[in-house]
Design an enzyme around this catalytic site. Structure first.
Site, PDB file in Angstrom:
ATOM      1  N   HIS A  71       0.825  -1.223   0.000  1.00  0.00           N
ATOM      2  CA  HIS A  71       0.000   0.000   0.000  1.00  0.00           C
ATOM      3  C   HIS A  71       0.857   1.271   0.000  1.00  0.00           C
ATOM      4  O   HIS A  71       0.680   2.136  -0.877  1.00  0.00           O
ATOM      5  CB  HIS A  71      -0.959  -0.016   1.185  1.00  0.00           C
ATOM      6  CG  HIS A  71      -1.585   1.317   1.460  1.00  0.00           C
ATOM      7  ND1 HIS A  71      -2.432   1.967   0.568  1.00  0.00           N
ATOM      8  CD2 HIS A  71      -1.462   2.158   2.528  1.00  0.00           C
ATOM      9  CE1 HIS A  71      -2.820   3.125   1.077  1.00  0.00           C
ATOM     10  NE2 HIS A  71      -2.238   3.264   2.265  1.00  0.00           N
ATOM     11  N   HIS A  95       3.972   6.543   6.058  1.00  0.00           N
ATOM     12  CA  HIS A  95       2.798   7.267   6.548  1.00  0.00           C
ATOM     13  C   HIS A  95       1.880   6.462   7.464  1.00  0.00           C
ATOM     14  O   HIS A  95       1.167   7.033   8.287  1.00  0.00           O
ATOM     15  CB  HIS A  95       2.003   7.835   5.368  1.00  0.00           C
ATOM     16  CG  HIS A  95       1.142   6.854   4.646  1.00  0.00           C
ATOM     17  ND1 HIS A  95       1.599   6.094   3.592  1.00  0.00           N
ATOM     18  CD2 HIS A  95      -0.163   6.498   4.815  1.00  0.00           C
ATOM     19  CE1 HIS A  95       0.610   5.335   3.144  1.00  0.00           C
ATOM     20  NE2 HIS A  95      -0.470   5.552   3.868  1.00  0.00           N
ATOM     21  N   GLU A  99       0.591   4.803  13.045  1.00  0.00           N
ATOM     22  CA  GLU A  99      -0.827   4.515  13.296  1.00  0.00           C
ATOM     23  C   GLU A  99      -1.119   3.021  13.382  1.00  0.00           C
ATOM     24  O   GLU A  99      -1.939   2.592  14.210  1.00  0.00           O
ATOM     25  CB  GLU A  99      -1.686   5.145  12.195  1.00  0.00           C
ATOM     26  CG  GLU A  99      -3.182   4.949  12.400  1.00  0.00           C
ATOM     27  CD  GLU A  99      -3.996   5.590  11.284  1.00  0.00           C
ATOM     28  OE1 GLU A  99      -5.180   5.221  11.150  1.00  0.00           O
ATOM     29  OE2 GLU A  99      -3.460   6.448  10.545  1.00  0.00           O
ATOM     30  N   ASP A 100      -0.457   2.216  12.545  1.00  0.00           N
ATOM     31  CA  ASP A 100      -0.842   0.805  12.414  1.00  0.00           C
ATOM     32  C   ASP A 100       0.206  -0.192  12.898  1.00  0.00           C
ATOM     33  O   ASP A 100       0.026  -1.406  12.729  1.00  0.00           O
ATOM     34  CB  ASP A 100      -1.179   0.506  10.943  1.00  0.00           C
ATOM     35  CG  ASP A 100      -2.410   1.257  10.480  1.00  0.00           C
ATOM     36  OD1 ASP A 100      -3.283   1.536  11.321  1.00  0.00           O
ATOM     37  OD2 ASP A 100      -2.500   1.581   9.282  1.00  0.00           O
ATOM     38  N   ASP A 163      -2.813   8.584  -0.715  1.00  0.00           N
ATOM     39  CA  ASP A 163      -3.224   7.500   0.183  1.00  0.00           C
ATOM     40  C   ASP A 163      -4.703   7.169  -0.026  1.00  0.00           C
ATOM     41  O   ASP A 163      -5.087   5.993  -0.137  1.00  0.00           O
ATOM     42  CB  ASP A 163      -2.974   7.949   1.630  1.00  0.00           C
ATOM     43  CG  ASP A 163      -3.570   6.995   2.641  1.00  0.00           C
ATOM     44  OD1 ASP A 163      -3.245   5.802   2.592  1.00  0.00           O
ATOM     45  OD2 ASP A 163      -4.375   7.451   3.487  1.00  0.00           O
TER      46      ASP A 163
END
Length: 787
Positions: A71, A95, A99-100, A163
């Site tokens: 991704h 990016h 967050e993940d 994104d």
């Protein structure tokens, strides 16, 4: 230490262990980057890739087949097509890491520097854990964070667009249909307009079609098949047209690159929907792009085309002389082309073409140095201004959608100064865009030589002159007539500066108007203690008196709809957010064109119109209208009231209550019967044995009946004020109401003499005094409401 070892490791041996050739090839990516960035730091880029790959290792995309690292690489590919700089590309790879994954923003800052960390932080959503009980708020607050970072560095929003584009391309892998629809809806409302504001048409078009296919799959497939069915025919029309124009350019020694332009399916769908057609009605129109060397050549080619084909006059737009708010420049025209086929043409220079394709990115990156274009960055600052002045997330979202992300129009002042406004903006928006004082005293407007109300909607190309009157000042209802945040702030600021007594009067007027619209009756009848407690509970605000509440409404602290919903038993409860059928009465000074102006407002706002009747007074000085309509919701109904009130000559508009009419008719019938029969009833009682056997009770019964006669008439007048606002502020009604007890008293005295009634004069006078005290209290409320 593990991260350091990964970053120091040999890239070839690293890729030998884990192969992603099925999904992407890093050497090919680097080659494409170096083609436009000769000084690109290859090693730093590879380190970023290894860092991200290590963090995401084991994670899969929603299809459970594709490794997650694919991704961010796809996001990088999209940004390469925009010739993004080194920090942007590295930030794109990283990016989703904070967050993940369990890697932190501090680690990103440590290994890749402050600039990259700032860009990554801007894209990173707020914590799911913190907002676990309010995920919609998380979405809005994350958007605010995104815009805040974009205000300092627009590369944040470019990464986010890339994104979102890839996420939309893979949206079908999500099993949750509601989530798919939510993401597609958010993309269409937020990210498509952002791409348009940045002038990146390719990303805009791709996002539009992806959203279209998700939100309206049947229409999408039908339109797609329709276009494919006649593609060969359109291609032939385009080829013949291009050959004709090319010959004309050669004859006039103009170098021109002429190509057929592909239109997105969503842009076609929007265009046909706007004129009331369906996908079955799509014609064979084609689009052509002509790129020339100079601006002079643009106009020369335009003349050649109009000389060979018949133009449609109202479809010509000169965006070279008047660029769009995103900086877009071109000449647009539509002609009847080969065999009469509608042909849409764009004529532009090479520089304009590059700007149209890449938007802000065309001149955004220069030797790894950020170069911001002011005009295309203004919208970010406007969003930040809106964020400062909004009280709730709902208000923030509604305002950025209406003021920032709507399509734009250009109108002109009498001196030719262009004013950029959102589509649907009114004369008031235009007035406040010039100066607050102009907006505060706007009375009418001269639009292209025609006098229009301040609520009139504007369109591109309008020349507007605002007519001022010092007697005209803002009303709270103006807030429903404007779209721009600047106009709303100007109106709100005016009310904050006015005296308390005026705030109270204006707040009362606005609340009573809303009560009338939803059928809530009189404001003076509400239980203040009840709504006070509910307001304090829901909003954390405490108002000691109704006057405090009225002042708060005028200052914008609380909306009238928030107060109305606490009343109960109103149309607000029954029809909130739903279509509602209503009957309106409109009273105006008679003039030519009045019906046209009123019907135009109704046409633009209602779902259906069942009846529209009009008639004039005896000497044709006044006009009266009765209209039965279906509106989408009560907010639209309120807006219709506000717009019609601004129409020249309109003095009153009110909603006719079927419930009120029924109650009024029943009480009026009972009262009439009581007044007609009361003499006979008194005579029967006075001559009956009951009067001689029980004189006290007989007199009591007669006095009660007389009091009932007077109070029923007073009750009728109260019903009139409650359900028929036209009667409410009429002095004649009060004169009539005050005379009724006098007439009743005279009749009573005559009946006492005629029937020889032995009634207590003291009791009778006391009853009349109580009636007048009641009337005086109500009259004082009436006078206070008119101040």
């Amino acid at each position: 230490m593990v991260i350091c070892e990964i970053l120091r490791g040999n890239f070839k041996s690293f890729m030998a262990i884990i192969s992603y050739d099925k999904y992407f090839k890093i050497p090919e990516l680097i080659e494409k980057i170096q083609a436009y960035l000769p000084r690109f730091n290859k090693e730093k880029f590879l380190q970023a890739f290894k860092f991200a790959e290590s963090a995401h290792r084991g994670q899969m995309r929603k299809d459970d087949k594709t490794p997650y690292i694919a991704h961010p690489i796809e996001v990088v590919k999209i940004l390469i097509s925009l010739h993004a700089d080194e920090d942007t590309l590295i930030s794109a790879i990283l990016h989703d890491v904070p967050e993940d994954t369990n890697r932190t923003l501090e680690e990103v800052r440590e290994f890749f520097g402050e600039k990259v960390a700032f860009l990554v932080d801007g894209i990173t959503k707020l914590s799911k854990v913190y907002y676990q009980n309010d995920m919609p708020q998380r979405q809005v607050e994350s958007l605010k964070k995104l815009f805040l970072h974009s205000g300092e560095d627009l590369r944040v929003i470019l990464i986010k667009l890339a994104d979102r584009l890839h996420n939309m391309q893979t949206l079908g892998n999500l099993d949750d249909e509601n989530k798919r629809l939510r993401i597609a809806g958010e993309t269409l409302e937020i990210y498509v307009p952002i791409a348009n504001l940045l002038g990146i048409q390719d990303i805009k078009s791709q996002l539009e079609d992806l959203c279209f296919s998700c939100l309206k799959p049947k229409e999408y497939e039908k339109l797609k098949k329709n276009r494919e069915k006649y593609e060969v025919l359109r291609a032939q029309y385009a080829e013949n047209f291009i050959n004709t124009v090319a010959e004309a350019c050669d004859e006039n020694k103009i170098e021109a690159e002429i190509t057929r332009k592909s239109k997105s399916l969503y842009s076609i769908y929007k265009k046909i929907s706007a004129i009331g057609k369906t996908v079955d009605d799509v014609d064979h129109r084609i689009s052509i792009k002509i790129v020339v060397e100079s601006i002079a050549d643009c106009y020369h080619v335009l003349g050649l085309i109009h000389g060979n084909f018949v133009p449609i006059n109202d479809r010509f737009r000169d965006y070279i002389a008047n660029p769009k708010n995103n900086g877009y420049q071109s000449l647009h025209t539509t002609v009847f082309g080969i065999e009469g086929v509608l042909t849409e043409i764009q004529i532009k220079t090479k520089e304009m073409d590059s700007n149209a394709e890449y938007g802000i990115a065309a001149n955004f990156f220069e030797d790894n140095t950020l170069v911001a274009e002011g005009k295309r960055a203004q919208w970010v600052n406007r969003i930040l201004e809106i964020e400062k002045n909004q009280q709730t997330n709902e208000e923030f979202m509604n305002n950025i959608k209406a003021d920032i992300f709507e399509d734009r129009i250009f109108v002109f002042s009498p001196t030719g100064m262009p004013i950029d406004l959102p589509k649907g903006a009114t004369v008031l928006d235009f007035a406040y865009s010039i100066e607050d004082d102009v907006g505060n005293h706007a009375f009418r407007a001269d639009i292209n030589g025609k006098i229009k109300p301040i609520s009139a909607a504007l369109k591109t190309g309008d020349v507007v002159k605002v007519l001022l009157s010092k007697k005209n000042t803002p009303e709270l209802s103006w807030l429903s007539l404007v779209k721009t945040n600047r106009a709303k702030n100007g109106i709100a600021e005016y009310f904050k500066k006015m005296g308390r007594s005026k705030k109270i009067a204006e707040g009362f007027k606005m609340l009573q108007k809303h009560f009338d619209i939803v059928g809530a009756g009189m404001v003076s009848d509400i239980n203040f203690k009840k709504i006070k407690a509910k307001i304090q509970k829901d909003f954390g605000k405490e108002y000691d008196t109704m006057d405090d509440l009225y002042a708060a409404i005028a200052e914008g602290e609380i909306r009238t709809s928030d107060v109305v919903k606490y009343i109960g038993s109103t149309d607000f409860e029954k029809f909130e957010g739903k279509p509602v059928r209503v009957i309106l009465r409109i009273v105006a000074k008679n003039r030519f064109g009045l019906l046209r102006d009123i019907s135009e407002i109704l046409y633009n706002n209602v779902l259906d119109m069942y009846t529209l009747k009009g008639w004039a007074s005896k000497y044709e000085t006044n006009a009266f209208f009765s209209v039965e309509i279906l509106v989408p919701n009560l907010d639209v109904l309120s807006h219709i009231f506000d717009e019609i009130e601004q129409v020249e000559g309109v003095t009153d508009i009110y909603r006719l209550s079927s419930k009120g009419l029924l109650i009024f008719s029943i009480v009026a019938f009972f009262t009439t019967c009581l007044w007609v029969a009361h003499g006979f009833i008194i005579r029967v009682i006075s001559q009956s044995s009951f009067e001689s056997d029980h004189p006290f009770f007989a007199n009591l019964l007669i006095n009660f009946g007389l009091l009932l006669m007077i109070t029923t008439v007073l009750y009728i007048s109260n019903l009139g004020r409650k359900y028929f606002p036209l009667m409410r502020n009429r002095k004649l009604l009060w004169v009539f109401t005050f005379i009724i007890p006098v007439v009743a008293t005279v009749l009573l005295f005559m009946e006492m003499v005629y029937f020889n009634l032995k009634l207590s004069w003291l009791t009778t006078l006391t009853e009349i005094c109580f009636v007048y005290i009641y009337l005086l209290i109500n009259y004082m409320h009436f006078v206070k409401s008119r101040k």
